[in-house]
Design an enzyme around this catalytic site. Structure first.
Site, mmCIF file in Angstrom:
data_model
loop_
_atom_site.group_PDB
_atom_site.id
_atom_site.type_symbol
_atom_site.label_atom_id
_atom_site.label_comp_id
_atom_site.label_asym_id
_atom_site.label_seq_id
_atom_site.Cartn_x
_atom_site.Cartn_y
_atom_site.Cartn_z
ATOM 1 N N GLY A 42 0.827 -1.209 0.000
ATOM 2 C CA GLY A 42 0.000 0.000 0.000
ATOM 3 C C GLY A 42 0.856 1.252 0.000
ATOM 4 O O GLY A 42 2.004 1.261 0.427
ATOM 5 N N ASN A 50 3.231 1.128 10.603
ATOM 6 C CA ASN A 50 2.388 -0.034 10.869
ATOM 7 C C ASN A 50 2.463 -0.512 12.313
ATOM 8 O O ASN A 50 1.477 -1.007 12.852
ATOM 9 C CB ASN A 50 2.777 -1.194 9.951
ATOM 10 N N ASN A 111 2.004 -8.631 8.500
ATOM 11 C CA ASN A 111 0.646 -8.233 8.161
ATOM 12 C C ASN A 111 0.512 -8.134 6.647
ATOM 13 O O ASN A 111 1.347 -7.505 5.995
ATOM 14 C CB ASN A 111 0.340 -6.880 8.815
ATOM 15 N N ARG A 191 2.263 8.782 6.327
ATOM 16 C CA ARG A 191 2.304 7.965 5.119
ATOM 17 C C ARG A 191 2.334 8.777 3.827
ATOM 18 O O ARG A 191 2.969 8.352 2.843
ATOM 19 C CB ARG A 191 1.113 7.004 5.109
ATOM 20 N N HIS A 258 -8.472 -4.782 8.434
ATOM 21 C CA HIS A 258 -7.222 -5.364 7.940
ATOM 22 C C HIS A 258 -6.027 -5.082 8.846
ATOM 23 O O HIS A 258 -4.926 -5.487 8.541
ATOM 24 C CB HIS A 258 -6.969 -4.801 6.537
ATOM 25 N N TRP A 259 -6.256 -4.384 9.949
ATOM 26 C CA TRP A 259 -5.147 -3.889 10.759
ATOM 27 C C TRP A 259 -5.331 -4.252 12.220
ATOM 28 O O TRP A 259 -5.435 -3.380 13.070
ATOM 29 C CB TRP A 259 -5.074 -2.359 10.615
#
Length: 279
Positions: A42, A50, A111, A191, A258-259
């Site tokens: 991503g 993360n 992950n 990010r 997703h995290w």
């Protein structure tokens, strides 16, 4: 003083990968049994972004936390060649770090893409790996199954829309978590500048094989997590891990996308540390 949007850690030169000299950026804290945190793909991804809420707790628990940026991400080396972003490329980056730091009996905690890399590494170098911790890992479906997921479809739509900067980052990550309040300005602002340094190749197809049939080869202990509302990796992958790996348990987490390490941080940290200490 770092000029980057994430704190600058350490660098290690790992020699040639795919015919080019490569350098891995990483953060490190604590001492004891080593655990390497492998982030997902991503735009704007990095190890620090993360796992900043996780690796210090592992260090406090008496573990050596090592948090690299995968090749092509964060502050590590990048390449413009799209075909280089395959499993061998990512594994070589981790192997180079392991060798340069002289690590043995490692736990790989990964992950998404990082989970796929952890699986691939353990299959290729089983002698290095003591255990795996996998959060919704890639590498257990065919490419088309991932592309059909709403989170990934949304991500590519944002790329095509022409949006840039923090606006694009928030749009891409909107389906990453169930609770949108977790997408803080801090995460977005970490990010977005990193995303500008990524190559187009790293934002296109990643060449990751489906390793489902190889899962029975794994002999190490495995702990898995999967969010029930994951919009990026099909939750059916949890069943594949549990059935395919001999020494495996999987935690299904409701109200989680997703995290899991961000959305259910305290539970995640506590469960992982117990696993590493007690098996």
């Amino acid at each position: 003083m770092s000029t980057f949007s994430i704190p600058e850690g350490k660098y290690v030169d790992i020699g040639l990968v795919a015919g080019l000299p490569q350098r891995v950026h990483y953060h490190e804290q604590g001492s004891g049994d080593p655990v390497i945190f492998l982030h997902g793909a991503g735009t704007g991804a990095s190890g620090y972004s993360n796992f900043k809420g996780n690796y210090p707790e592992f260090a406090k628990a008496g573990l050596r936390s090592i948090v690299p940026d995968l090749l092509g991400y964060g502050l590590s080396s990048k390449t413009e060649e799209p075909k280089q972003y395959d499993m061998d490329f990512f594994i070589a980056g981790v192997k180079g770090l392991v060798e340069q730091l002289g690590l043995k009996n490692i736990t790989l905690l990964g992950n998404s893409l990082g989970g796929a890399v952890a699986l691939g590494y353990a299959l290729k170098y089983p002698e290095d790996v003591k255990s795996l911790i996998l959060m919704a890992p890639g590498g257990v479906e065919e490419f088309e199954a991932y592309m059909a997921m709403p989170g990934i479809a949304n991500m590519f739509n944002v790329y095509k829309s022409g949006k840039t900067g923090p606006e694009a980052m928030r749009a891409v990550m909107s389906m990453q978590v169930v609770d949108q309040a977790l997408l803080t300005d801090e995460i977005i602002n970490e990010r977005a500048p990193i995303a500008l340094t990524q190559t187009e190749a790293s934002r296109s197809r990643l060449y990751i094989p489906n390793m489902t049939e190889q899962l029975p080869q794994l002999q190490c202990n495995v702990l898995g997590f999967w969010g029930m509302q994951d919009a990026f990796n099909p939750v059916g992958g949890a069943d594949k891990l549990a059935k395919g790996i001999k020494n495996c348990r999987v935690v299904l987490v409701n109200q989680c996308g997703h995290w899991v390490q961000v959305e259910h941080r305290e539970m995640f940290n506590r469960t992982c540390i117990d696993f590493m200490k007690n098996g």
